[in-house]
Scaffold this motif. Sequence first.
Motif, PDB file in Angstrom:
ATOM      1  N   VAL A 222     -47.864 -32.100  96.610  1.00 38.00           N
ATOM      2  CA  VAL A 222     -48.315 -31.595  95.653  1.00 38.00           C
ATOM      3  C   VAL A 222     -49.385 -30.682  96.306  1.00 38.00           C
TER       4      VAL A 222
ATOM      5  N   PRO B  49     -42.752 -35.106  92.201  1.00 42.55           N
ATOM      6  CA  PRO B  49     -44.280 -34.566  92.655  1.00 42.55           C
ATOM      7  C   PRO B  49     -44.829 -34.251  91.093  1.00 42.55           C
ATOM      8  N   GLY B  50     -44.123 -33.751  90.285  1.00 45.44           N
ATOM      9  CA  GLY B  50     -44.663 -33.440  88.884  1.00 45.44           C
ATOM     10  C   GLY B  50     -45.540 -34.745  88.357  1.00 45.44           C
ATOM     11  N   SER B  51     -44.621 -35.834  88.159  1.00 43.72           N
ATOM     12  CA  SER B  51     -45.165 -36.990  87.575  1.00 43.72           C
ATOM     13  C   SER B  51     -46.431 -37.781  88.541  1.00 43.72           C
TER      14      SER B  51
ATOM     15  N   GLN C  49     -48.549 -36.017  90.358  1.00 45.15           N
ATOM     16  CA  GLN C  49     -50.013 -35.284  90.142  1.00 45.15           C
ATOM     17  C   GLN C  49     -50.576 -35.829  88.759  1.00 45.15           C
ATOM     18  N   VAL C  50     -49.877 -35.824  87.672  1.00 44.88           N
ATOM     19  CA  VAL C  50     -50.224 -36.669  86.606  1.00 44.88           C
ATOM     20  C   VAL C  50     -51.078 -37.951  86.710  1.00 44.88           C
TER      21      VAL C  50
ATOM     22  N   LEU D 263     -54.377 -38.003  88.827  1.00 47.62           N
ATOM     23  CA  LEU D 263     -55.716 -37.703  88.080  1.00 47.62           C
ATOM     24  C   LEU D 263     -55.897 -38.707  87.217  1.00 47.62           C
TER      25      LEU D 263
END
Lengths: 269, 269, 269
Positions: C194, C239-241, C243-244, C247
């Motif tokens: 990420v 890597p998309g999920s 990052q979510v 956070l």
Amino acid sequence: MTELTETRLSETLAHMRATAPLVQNITNFVAMNIQANVMLAAGASPAMVHSSAEAAEFAGIAQALSINIGTADPAWSGAMEAAATASVAGGKPWVLDPVAVGATGFRRTLGARLLALRPSVIRGNASEVLALAGQLRAGRGADAADSVAEAEAAATRLALQAGCTVAVTGPVDFVTDGHRAARIRNGHPMMPRVTALGCALTGLVAAFTVDQDPFRATLGALAYYGLAGEVAGRSAEGPGSFQVAFLDALHALGPNDLTAGARIEEIPA
Amino acid sequence: MTELTETRLSETLAHMRATAPLVQNITNFVAMNIQANVMLAAGASPAMVHSSAEAAEFAGIAQALSINIGTADPAWSGAMEAAATASVAGGKPWVLDPVAVGATGFRRTLGARLLALRPSVIRGNASEVLALAGQLRAGRGADAADSVAEAEAAATRLALQAGCTVAVTGPVDFVTDGHRAARIRNGHPMMPRVTALGCALTGLVAAFTVDQDPFRATLGALAYYGLAGEVAGRSAEGPGSFQVAFLDALHALGPNDLTAGARIEEIPA
Amino acid sequence: MTELTETRLSETLAHMRATAPLVQNITNFVAMNIQANVMLAAGASPAMVHSSAEAAEFAGIAQALSINIGTADPAWSGAMEAAATASVAGGKPWVLDPVAVGATGFRRTLGARLLALRPSVIRGNASEVLALAGQLRAGRGADAADSVAEAEAAATRLALQAGCTVAVTGPVDFVTDGHRAARIRNGHPMMPRVTALGCALTGLVAAFTVDQDPFRATLGALAYYGLAGEVAGRSAEGPGSFQVAFLDALHALGPNDLTAGARIEEIPA
């Protein structure tokens, strides 16, 4: 179909992953983060380096370069030209994304100057390719007011004149180097609802072109990208979850998935 | 409630979606990507164009303009003023987001210069509206140290003096054009935990103002935005998943949802 | 383990949350949005202020400063130096992120100039710390071509020479102020997939250093960050999920979680 069997296209993804090429990106402020994330998810190594104090020097380190004029200004134009010149001098590929090139005088001039520096690949939407080919239309930001079909003849002419591969992306993509041509039917309608996915694709195309035939590499990148969009579209509930699932799909998909899922139509010369 | 029935507010969303207005945004670097994604999810067509080489020319193409001073610098100030001037000359709406306008001398000066160019709408938090109205407070970046209630009188005075609509956003939003006023009670406490959602709202307000009464359009945009926050808050497990669900909700919500879910309180003149 | 019990480290998180410090960040364009979101999710108050027209003035308002040279250019260099000078003059901590400092002549010069302004903490990957310590290697953008272990000796030397805390982050993190040292074994392999998570961490370290011992504060920030990565890695599918979920985890984790989950190894002097 000797050139473009799905197996040969999937090899372009395998080669890019094995190389993990360092790609310098001079891109717009909207795209920088998602373009880096797209390239990392796919397996490339992006670096956003655009200052005139170092752009040309860094082009000597990077294995490929992408230039996007989305938020260019006069201070950046010089860095773009210097980096492209250094890439060409080093025998490295560079890819041009002429965002909204028909919209303002500044963009038309910059687009023409960059075109003269001989990009390996140009990736744009139909309106942008038409504008760059000399058929200026009224621009509407980064939207494509023209269809891909209308842009196919202009793309072929542009490819021959500029000596490069031209990719027109939209609901159906069209790719040509002036001698060979193909359409790609992968993709998902949610893709234009997430900002800068087209810009990010340009960086990915640059990664694919390292040590690969630009025409075939571009087709491989576009089919892989569209296939990831299809996978994301199956679970997404809107543009927010689509973007998340899209990055996951870029990371998860491998060459075998591309062999199975690419929908390429070779166009006889 | 003749002006502000929920049905009439929902019509502002329907109109924006039908128009899909091209909105030029001169915004800060933190906001650019999420602002574009918010506007695309809602159905508008954003373009981030801020270079002094083209900002005023592009204002002639766009249907509305938003200006945000979050990361402004002297080079951008001129482009902001030229674009605002071009918008006003073309009879088009423009919206000002005076981020942290009280924090530094540079921002105070820039805010005053932009205010003199007659924005159609000003959207800020309580501290920003108080600062712009002349009651300078110590700034704390983009946070709102003052409450919306404290800013209501300042907002009304600012609206009358500047001849525009002023929106003060926070836990309860307050909107006035100096003659009419209303509060909006939609929203979710997670919204300030995602950066630049206020900035992105400013771009959305600009999209709503195209061919619509600015006061009513602003109310419609704020109620729709807050309602999307409420929907996102139902499934979110933190600020990461909130941002994803919020973009999905902006895309999914329609005028009927707004009619059912808007919580507007009209304030008698 | 008197200095570095997990309980004492968790107190650094509790203190940062209670303070919610206003941190000025002069960072790169790729990182701005995710850095702000990371800091908000963790409980800090970030402000991205970099213009030479106000950077030094704002350093007088902020409680800490972070400087990242990822997309620096000559116009920004002056603002970086002015803001760092103002922070030091005000007795406030500032943190340096020397992104790809060995890659170009411009970065080497800028890195040396900022180092002379006495940062409280330096956070980089192994290649960056080696380059800053004078052992220049060929840079590869923001990637770390060198291992953390190779950089430990260089980090200790740099910490002693510059009189600051140095954090080398990677699969295992190493932190030293030249007299004390420790390794942190929290983290997840998805983190480098990420973009800008390292940059964002630098902003978070700046938040932790407000009114806290820089060495211990840095350890607390890194353990907390790595632990959030571990939590995110349990549910992420790419890597998309990731990052979510990352956070969300930064927001959800508290001091007790850090006491239970930190994996710190104190290194005897």
